[in-house]
Write a protein that holds these residues in place. Structure first.
Motif, PDB file in Angstrom:
ATOM      1  N   THR A 100     -45.632  43.342  27.462  1.00 52.53           N
ATOM      2  CA  THR A 100     -46.633  42.868  26.501  1.00 52.53           C
ATOM      3  C   THR A 100     -45.967  42.257  25.283  1.00 52.53           C
ATOM      4  OG1 THR A 100     -48.149  44.629  27.219  1.00 52.53           O
ATOM      5  CG2 THR A 100     -48.664  43.519  25.147  1.00 52.53           C
ATOM      6  N   LEU A 101     -44.930  42.937  24.778  1.00 51.20           N
ATOM      7  CA  LEU A 101     -44.240  42.452  23.588  1.00 51.20           C
ATOM      8  C   LEU A 101     -43.389  41.220  23.869  1.00 51.20           C
ATOM      9  CD1 LEU A 101     -43.261  45.945  22.172  1.00 51.20           C
ATOM     10  CD2 LEU A 101     -44.543  44.220  20.893  1.00 51.20           C
ATOM     11  N   ILE A 102     -42.791  41.162  25.072  1.00 53.15           N
ATOM     12  CA  ILE A 102     -41.900  40.033  25.390  1.00 53.15           C
ATOM     13  C   ILE A 102     -42.700  38.801  25.789  1.00 53.15           C
ATOM     14  CG2 ILE A 102     -40.123  39.200  26.989  1.00 53.15           C
ATOM     15  CD1 ILE A 102     -39.165  42.190  27.102  1.00 53.15           C
ATOM     16  N   TRP A 103     -43.537  38.933  26.832  1.00 52.02           N
ATOM     17  CA  TRP A 103     -44.283  37.764  27.315  1.00 52.02           C
ATOM     18  C   TRP A 103     -45.454  37.427  26.394  1.00 52.02           C
ATOM     19  CZ3 TRP A 103     -42.272  34.334  30.243  1.00 52.02           C
ATOM     20  CH2 TRP A 103     -43.061  33.380  30.892  1.00 52.02           C
ATOM     21  N   GLY A 104     -45.962  38.431  25.684  1.00 48.79           N
ATOM     22  CA  GLY A 104     -47.039  38.184  24.734  1.00 48.79           C
ATOM     23  C   GLY A 104     -46.547  37.801  23.355  1.00 48.79           C
ATOM     24  N   GLY A 105     -45.220  37.764  23.160  1.00 46.49           N
ATOM     25  CA  GLY A 105     -44.653  37.370  21.868  1.00 46.49           C
ATOM     26  C   GLY A 105     -44.587  35.861  21.741  1.00 46.49           C
ATOM     27  N   MET A 106     -45.727  35.246  21.462  1.00 41.79           N
ATOM     28  CA  MET A 106     -45.816  33.788  21.455  1.00 41.79           C
ATOM     29  C   MET A 106     -45.445  33.185  20.108  1.00 41.79           C
ATOM     30  SD  MET A 106     -49.234  33.338  23.794  1.00 41.79           S
ATOM     31  CE  MET A 106     -50.006  32.637  22.402  1.00 41.79           C
ATOM     32  N   ARG A 107     -44.933  31.981  20.171  1.00 37.45           N
ATOM     33  CA  ARG A 107     -44.642  31.219  18.951  1.00 37.45           C
ATOM     34  C   ARG A 107     -45.781  30.235  18.713  1.00 37.45           C
ATOM     35  NH1 ARG A 107     -40.815  34.601  21.091  1.00 37.45           N
ATOM     36  NH2 ARG A 107     -39.048  34.755  19.667  1.00 37.45           N
ATOM     37  N   GLY A 108     -45.992  29.868  17.443  1.00 39.83           N
ATOM     38  CA  GLY A 108     -47.112  28.987  17.145  1.00 39.83           C
ATOM     39  C   GLY A 108     -46.888  28.140  15.921  1.00 39.83           C
ATOM     40  N   GLY A 109     -47.953  27.998  15.122  1.00 44.44           N
ATOM     41  CA  GLY A 109     -47.943  27.044  14.020  1.00 44.44           C
ATOM     42  C   GLY A 109     -46.932  27.329  12.941  1.00 44.44           C
ATOM     43  N   ILE A 110     -46.623  28.600  12.684  1.00 47.11           N
ATOM     44  CA  ILE A 110     -45.669  28.921  11.614  1.00 47.11           C
ATOM     45  C   ILE A 110     -44.296  28.332  11.921  1.00 47.11           C
ATOM     46  CG2 ILE A 110     -44.415  30.825  10.523  1.00 47.11           C
ATOM     47  CD1 ILE A 110     -46.999  32.457  10.756  1.00 47.11           C
ATOM     48  N   SER A 111     -43.853  28.452  13.176  1.00 45.86           N
ATOM     49  CA  SER A 111     -42.553  27.887  13.560  1.00 45.86           C
ATOM     50  C   SER A 111     -42.550  26.375  13.393  1.00 45.86           C
ATOM     51  CB  SER A 111     -42.231  28.257  15.013  1.00 45.86           C
ATOM     52  OG  SER A 111     -42.040  29.642  15.153  1.00 45.86           O
ATOM     53  N   VAL A 112     -43.643  25.712  13.801  1.00 42.88           N
ATOM     54  CA  VAL A 112     -43.735  24.253  13.649  1.00 42.88           C
ATOM     55  C   VAL A 112     -43.701  23.869  12.181  1.00 42.88           C
ATOM     56  CG1 VAL A 112     -45.198  22.239  14.048  1.00 42.88           C
ATOM     57  CG2 VAL A 112     -45.008  23.984  15.821  1.00 42.88           C
ATOM     58  N   ALA A 113     -44.453  24.592  11.354  1.00 44.55           N
ATOM     59  CA  ALA A 113     -44.502  24.278   9.922  1.00 44.55           C
ATOM     60  C   ALA A 113     -43.131  24.426   9.273  1.00 44.55           C
ATOM     61  CB  ALA A 113     -45.520  25.181   9.232  1.00 44.55           C
ATOM     62  N   LEU A 114     -42.405  25.488   9.613  1.00 46.63           N
ATOM     63  CA  LEU A 114     -41.073  25.689   9.034  1.00 46.63           C
ATOM     64  C   LEU A 114     -40.100  24.619   9.512  1.00 46.63           C
ATOM     65  CD1 LEU A 114     -40.732  29.589   9.259  1.00 46.63           C
ATOM     66  CD2 LEU A 114     -41.262  28.213   7.242  1.00 46.63           C
ATOM     67  N   ALA A 115     -40.197  24.235  10.792  1.00 50.69           N
ATOM     68  CA  ALA A 115     -39.312  23.183  11.317  1.00 50.69           C
ATOM     69  C   ALA A 115     -39.574  21.854  10.613  1.00 50.69           C
ATOM     70  CB  ALA A 115     -39.503  23.041  12.822  1.00 50.69           C
ATOM     71  N   LEU A 116     -40.847  21.577  10.313  1.00 52.72           N
ATOM     72  CA  LEU A 116     -41.180  20.324   9.636  1.00 52.72           C
ATOM     73  C   LEU A 116     -40.693  20.306   8.188  1.00 52.72           C
ATOM     74  CD1 LEU A 116     -44.790  19.765  11.000  1.00 52.72           C
ATOM     75  CD2 LEU A 116     -42.853  18.226  11.324  1.00 52.72           C
ATOM     76  N   SER A 117     -40.390  21.478   7.626  1.00 54.24           N
ATOM     77  CA  SER A 117     -39.919  21.533   6.236  1.00 54.24           C
ATOM     78  C   SER A 117     -38.429  21.242   6.121  1.00 54.24           C
ATOM     79  CB  SER A 117     -40.218  22.915   5.635  1.00 54.24           C
ATOM     80  OG  SER A 117     -39.372  23.905   6.199  1.00 54.24           O
ATOM     81  N   LEU A 118     -37.713  21.171   7.251  1.00 51.17           N
ATOM     82  CA  LEU A 118     -36.271  20.898   7.209  1.00 51.17           C
ATOM     83  C   LEU A 118     -36.015  19.476   6.728  1.00 51.17           C
ATOM     84  CD1 LEU A 118     -35.247  22.510  10.636  1.00 51.17           C
ATOM     85  CD2 LEU A 118     -34.945  23.495   8.355  1.00 51.17           C
ATOM     86  N   PRO A 119     -34.905  19.238   6.014  1.00 52.42           N
ATOM     87  CA  PRO A 119     -34.595  17.879   5.553  1.00 52.42           C
ATOM     88  C   PRO A 119     -34.217  16.978   6.722  1.00 52.42           C
ATOM     89  CG  PRO A 119     -32.758  19.356   5.109  1.00 52.42           C
ATOM     90  CD  PRO A 119     -33.876  20.216   5.603  1.00 52.42           C
ATOM     91  N   HIS A 120     -34.508  15.702   6.586  1.00 47.73           N
ATOM     92  CA  HIS A 120     -34.258  14.753   7.671  1.00 47.73           C
ATOM     93  C   HIS A 120     -32.756  14.653   7.964  1.00 47.73           C
ATOM     94  CE1 HIS A 120     -38.327  13.165   8.232  1.00 47.73           C
ATOM     95  NE2 HIS A 120     -38.469  13.370   6.936  1.00 47.73           N
ATOM     96  N   SER A 121     -32.419  14.941   9.222  1.00 48.32           N
ATOM     97  CA  SER A 121     -31.029  14.882   9.671  1.00 48.32           C
ATOM     98  C   SER A 121     -31.039  15.051  11.188  1.00 48.32           C
ATOM     99  CB  SER A 121     -30.195  15.993   9.021  1.00 48.32           C
ATOM    100  OG  SER A 121     -30.629  17.261   9.473  1.00 48.32           O
ATOM    101  N   GLY A 122     -29.850  14.946  11.786  1.00 48.16           N
ATOM    102  CA  GLY A 122     -29.746  15.179  13.220  1.00 48.16           C
ATOM    103  C   GLY A 122     -30.094  16.613  13.586  1.00 48.16           C
ATOM    104  N   ALA A 123     -29.697  17.544  12.722  1.00 49.19           N
ATOM    105  CA  ALA A 123     -30.026  18.956  12.973  1.00 49.19           C
ATOM    106  C   ALA A 123     -31.534  19.163  12.955  1.00 49.19           C
ATOM    107  CB  ALA A 123     -29.360  19.840  11.921  1.00 49.19           C
ATOM    108  N   ARG A 124     -32.240  18.460  12.047  1.00 46.75           N
ATOM    109  CA  ARG A 124     -33.697  18.590  11.982  1.00 46.75           C
ATOM    110  C   ARG A 124     -34.337  18.082  13.264  1.00 46.75           C
ATOM    111  NH1 ARG A 124     -38.484  15.705  10.800  1.00 46.75           N
ATOM    112  NH2 ARG A 124     -39.933  16.790   9.403  1.00 46.75           N
ATOM    113  N   ASP A 125     -33.872  16.931  13.773  1.00 47.02           N
ATOM    114  CA  ASP A 125     -34.441  16.375  15.001  1.00 47.02           C
ATOM    115  C   ASP A 125     -34.285  17.346  16.172  1.00 47.02           C
ATOM    116  OD1 ASP A 125     -35.170  14.117  13.655  1.00 47.02           O
ATOM    117  OD2 ASP A 125     -33.455  12.917  14.312  1.00 47.02           O
ATOM    118  N   LEU A 126     -33.102  17.950  16.283  1.00 46.24           N
ATOM    119  CA  LEU A 126     -32.867  18.924  17.346  1.00 46.24           C
ATOM    120  C   LEU A 126     -33.764  20.149  17.181  1.00 46.24           C
ATOM    121  CD1 LEU A 126     -28.996  18.799  17.717  1.00 46.24           C
ATOM    122  CD2 LEU A 126     -30.599  18.683  19.621  1.00 46.24           C
TER     123      LEU A 126
END
Length: 437
Positions: free
Chosen positions: A365-391
């Motif tokens: 339940t904890l492993i397969w039900g441990g889903m990622r969502g909007g918070i991860s996307v929002a934090l990734a979008l806050s990274l400064p523009h660079s090759g690391a950000r694109d990856l």
């Protein structure tokens, strides 16, 4: 405010477009697809984005994809979620978590949402650095660990939506919900510390990081308790559902604004305030009429913002960089994240086993039900523009889509299969115990 093909799109226009899209696609899903709302809207949003990309490639000079990208850039997913929607979603989610059941699983909640996130951050960061180096696009160590921090927390919005459709024990459900509510606040704090170190604005040391962590996470918990208690005391003095609903709104909007001003974790504050009002406040500070109105009001807010959030996640696919090495890295990061989640769950469960047994279904339940969502996307979008950000951004989108669609779409069947296996093994053991020797 943004402009698309000469037409000015105001914030109200953007909100209206998203609400109409969510309503129309939700209607189509309910009538024809019959998928859970979070999965259905994500799938349809992603398909719509891919169709836009396909039409742009088929029609030379087509600017539809550019227009959609401009529209999404105007919304600013990071700001919209982290500075707006998240406070409402966390409070609404915490409001419906049973404190008594979560208290029974408190050891697991505390260890999973702190040690578990730290372990996952280190494992994913190490693996991502090695993975990107193997494909010829090495991400520096600090940025790799920053990616580990943003992708490690399970999204409470996604997890709570899925838990509504599963058949697990109340204690396990409350433990999973509690972990997801608090580990995103912890994850955001760890992300903030690593991000500042990667940008060179703050030194990375154990002492400095510990102080910041206690200040943000501990301060958020104290603030949540304070504003929740003040709100409950006010609700005890009156019996007017309209005013009491307004008080709950003041807790969310005012409390989150105060948290951001004084430098403590707003997500942790909202989770604590929601738990306090949803349990002690509902039981002792409200009449039956007020309780009914308040819970229904926040249920509607929760469903509406959930619909918009998952639709946005699907639509944001159009902004993913499409270079093949980035896509390969994103796909390869899926098993890395699942492995890190597995190890970061099993370790804490072994630690808390002497104090609490969550049952045989807890790991899956904890492993397969441990889903990622909007918070991860929002934090990734806050990274400064660079090759690391694109990856990091490409990997985040691919992991989130896999998480919501594949994990979210199969969790009921996976848990059902595991339940039958457990029941079968128990039956075989009982039968064997009764046989003569």
């Amino acid at each position: 405010m943004s402009m698309i093909h000469g037409v000015t799109i105001t914030p109200f226009d953007a909100a209206a477009i998203l609400i109409v899209l969510a309503a129309v696609l939700g209607f189509i899903n309910n009538l024809f697809l019959h998928l859970p709302q979070s999965i259905g809207l994500t799938v349809m949003g992603a398909v719509a984005s891919l169709l836009v990309v396909g039409l742009d490639r088929l029609i030379p000079g087509g600017n539809l994809g550019h227009g959609v990208t401009r529209f999404l850039d105007g919304i600013d997913f990071h700001k919209t979620l982290m500075d707006g929607m998240l406070s409402f979603l966390l409070f609404a989610g915490a409001l419906h978590v049973d404190w008594r059941e979560m208290h029974r699983g408190r050891a697991a909640v505390i260890v999973l949402s702190t040690v578990g996130v730290l372990v996952s951050t280190v494992l994913i960061g190490t693996g991502f650095h090695l993975l990107t180096g193997a494909i010829g696009y090495p991400v520096p160590w600090l940025w790799a660990f920053t990616f580990g921090a943003l992708i490690s927390p399970t999204d409470p919005v996604a997890v709570l939506d899925i838990l509504k459709r599963t058949d697990v024990t109340p204690t396990l459900e409350a433990t999973v919900a509690g972990e997801s509510l608090f580990n995103d606040g912890v994850g955001v704090v760890i992300f903030t510390i690593l991000f500042a170190a990667a940008m060179g604005t703050d030194p990375l040391s154990a002492g400095h990081a510990s102080v910041l962590f206690v200040q943000e996470a501990g301060g958020g918990a104290v603030l949540g308790l304070l504003i929740g208690w003040i709100a409950m005391r006010g609700m005890c003095r009156i019996d007017d559902y309209k005013v009491e609903v307004m008080i709950s709104l003041a807790v969310v909007m005012g409390g989150y604004a105060v948290a951001s001003r004084i430098g403590v974790s707003g997500p942790v504050a909202m989770a604590v305030a929601g738990l306090l009002i949803g349990n002690h406040g509902v039981a002792h500070a409200m009449s039956e009429n007020t309780r009914d109105y308040l819970l229904k009001f926040w249920s509607v807010i929760d469903d509406l913002l959930n619909a918009v959030l998952f639709l946005l996640i699907g639509l944001e696919v159009v902004t993913i960089p499409s270079e093949m090495p980035l896509l390969i890295a994103g796909v390869a990061a899926i098993p890395l994240v699942l492995l890190a989640r597995t190890l970061s769950v099993f370790g804490p469960l072994i630690v808390v086993r002497p104090f609490l047994s969550l049952g045989p279904l807890a790991p899956v339940t904890l492993i397969w039900g441990g889903m990622r969502g909007g918070i991860s996307v929002a934090l990734a979008l806050s990274l400064p523009h660079s090759g690391a950000r694109d990856l990091a951004l490409t990997a985040t989108y691919i992991i989130v889509l896999f998480s919501v669609i594949v994990q979210g779409g199969s969790i009921e069947r996976v848990l059902g299969w595991c339940s039958r296996r457990v029941a079968g093994n128990a039956g075989s053991g009982n039968a064997g115990a009764g046989e003569p020797r």
